[in-house]
Design an enzyme around this catalytic site. Structure first.
Site, PDB file in Angstrom:
ATOM      1  N   ARG A   1      31.012  60.111  41.668  1.00 45.11           N
ATOM      2  CA  ARG A   1      31.624  60.662  40.453  1.00 45.11           C
ATOM      3  C   ARG A   1      32.098  59.562  39.495  1.00 45.11           C
ATOM      4  O   ARG A   1      32.380  59.836  38.330  1.00 45.11           O
ATOM      5  CB  ARG A   1      32.793  61.582  40.818  1.00 45.11           C
ATOM      6  CG  ARG A   1      33.970  60.871  41.417  1.00 45.11           C
ATOM      7  CD  ARG A   1      35.104  61.833  41.812  1.00 45.11           C
ATOM      8  NE  ARG A   1      36.149  61.130  42.510  1.00 45.11           N
ATOM      9  CZ  ARG A   1      36.163  60.871  43.808  1.00 45.11           C
ATOM     10  NH1 ARG A   1      35.174  61.304  44.565  1.00 45.11           N
ATOM     11  NH2 ARG A   1      37.146  60.197  44.371  1.00 45.11           N
TER      12      ARG A   1
ATOM     13  N   ARG B   1      39.247  50.916  44.817  1.00 40.50           N
ATOM     14  CA  ARG B   1      39.984  51.901  45.609  1.00 40.50           C
ATOM     15  C   ARG B   1      39.564  53.350  45.401  1.00 40.50           C
ATOM     16  O   ARG B   1      40.160  54.250  45.982  1.00 40.50           O
ATOM     17  CB  ARG B   1      41.500  51.781  45.393  1.00 40.50           C
ATOM     18  CG  ARG B   1      42.033  50.441  45.811  1.00 40.50           C
ATOM     19  CD  ARG B   1      43.516  50.398  45.966  1.00 40.50           C
ATOM     20  NE  ARG B   1      44.270  50.946  44.851  1.00 40.50           N
ATOM     21  CZ  ARG B   1      45.580  51.075  44.849  1.00 40.50           C
ATOM     22  NH1 ARG B   1      46.279  50.720  45.897  1.00 40.50           N
ATOM     23  NH2 ARG B   1      46.201  51.563  43.805  1.00 40.50           N
ATOM     24  N   ASP B   2      38.537  53.610  44.593  1.00 36.94           N
ATOM     25  CA  ASP B   2      38.092  54.994  44.389  1.00 36.94           C
ATOM     26  C   ASP B   2      36.617  55.052  44.031  1.00 36.94           C
ATOM     27  O   ASP B   2      36.194  55.898  43.242  1.00 36.94           O
ATOM     28  CB  ASP B   2      38.942  55.666  43.307  1.00 36.94           C
ATOM     29  CG  ASP B   2      38.864  57.186  43.356  1.00 36.94           C
ATOM     30  OD1 ASP B   2      38.369  57.740  44.362  1.00 36.94           O
ATOM     31  OD2 ASP B   2      39.298  57.828  42.379  1.00 36.94           O
ATOM     32  N   LEU B   3      35.816  54.160  44.612  1.00 29.18           N
ATOM     33  CA  LEU B   3      34.387  54.192  44.342  1.00 29.18           C
ATOM     34  C   LEU B   3      33.793  55.453  44.952  1.00 29.18           C
ATOM     35  O   LEU B   3      34.026  55.770  46.112  1.00 29.18           O
ATOM     36  CB  LEU B   3      33.689  52.958  44.935  1.00 29.18           C
ATOM     37  CG  LEU B   3      32.175  52.903  44.725  1.00 29.18           C
ATOM     38  CD1 LEU B   3      31.829  52.850  43.234  1.00 29.18           C
ATOM     39  CD2 LEU B   3      31.591  51.713  45.452  1.00 29.18           C
TER      40      LEU B   3
END
Length: 151
Positions: A22, A17-19
């Protein structure tokens, strides 16, 4: 290696859910032999286990909308296919040498743009991009989840 790490998560029924670039750790970089470069996927603060289903919902403030597909923006749904979308954005980030996706837009504008069919431009890629690589990236951004590849 990023795709392999994401494939492992998908096999474990975990959605990142946050690839994003960074959240990719470079553990070793060998400019003379890139095959010896090692990267790992990190940043699991938004990860969710899908043990009981095929998708989950996402809500709240501070969402990574620049990496989210239309179904996540509109319906709050996330799945392996939303991670595939983010993988395409991550590839774009790497190929542009770290440019911010949709840097000239607000989050609200990004949502309208992506939901309206807009995508990140190939022209921003430093030194060009081979057609087969761009085709893979574009397939990650298919409006239809079913048309996106798996890891």
């Amino acid at each position: 290696q990023i795709a392999q790490g994401m494939e492992h998560l998908a096999e474990q029924r975990v959605v990142h859910r946050d690839l994003a670039a960074r959240h990719v750790l470079v553990l070793g970089f060998d400019k003379d032999d890139l095959r010896r470069t090692s990267v790992k996927v990190a940043g699991f603060g938004r990860a969710i286990d899908l043990a009981d289903g095929t998708d989950a919902t996402v809500a709240g403030r501070g969402l990574p909308v620049r990496y989210m597909p239309p179904e996540s923006m509109k319906k709050g749904r996330c799945s392996e296919k939303s991670d595939v979308w983010a993988f395409g954005v991550t590839c774009w980030e790497i190929l542009t040498l770290g440019k911010t996706p949709y840097s000239n837009m607000t989050d609200d504008t990004v949502i309208r743009y992506v939901c309206g069919g807009g995508r990140l431009p190939r022209e921003d890629i430093e030194g060009g991009c081979p057609d087969e690589v761009w085709a893979l990236i574009e397939s990650c951004w298919s409006t239809s989840e079913e048309d996106r590849p798996t890891f």
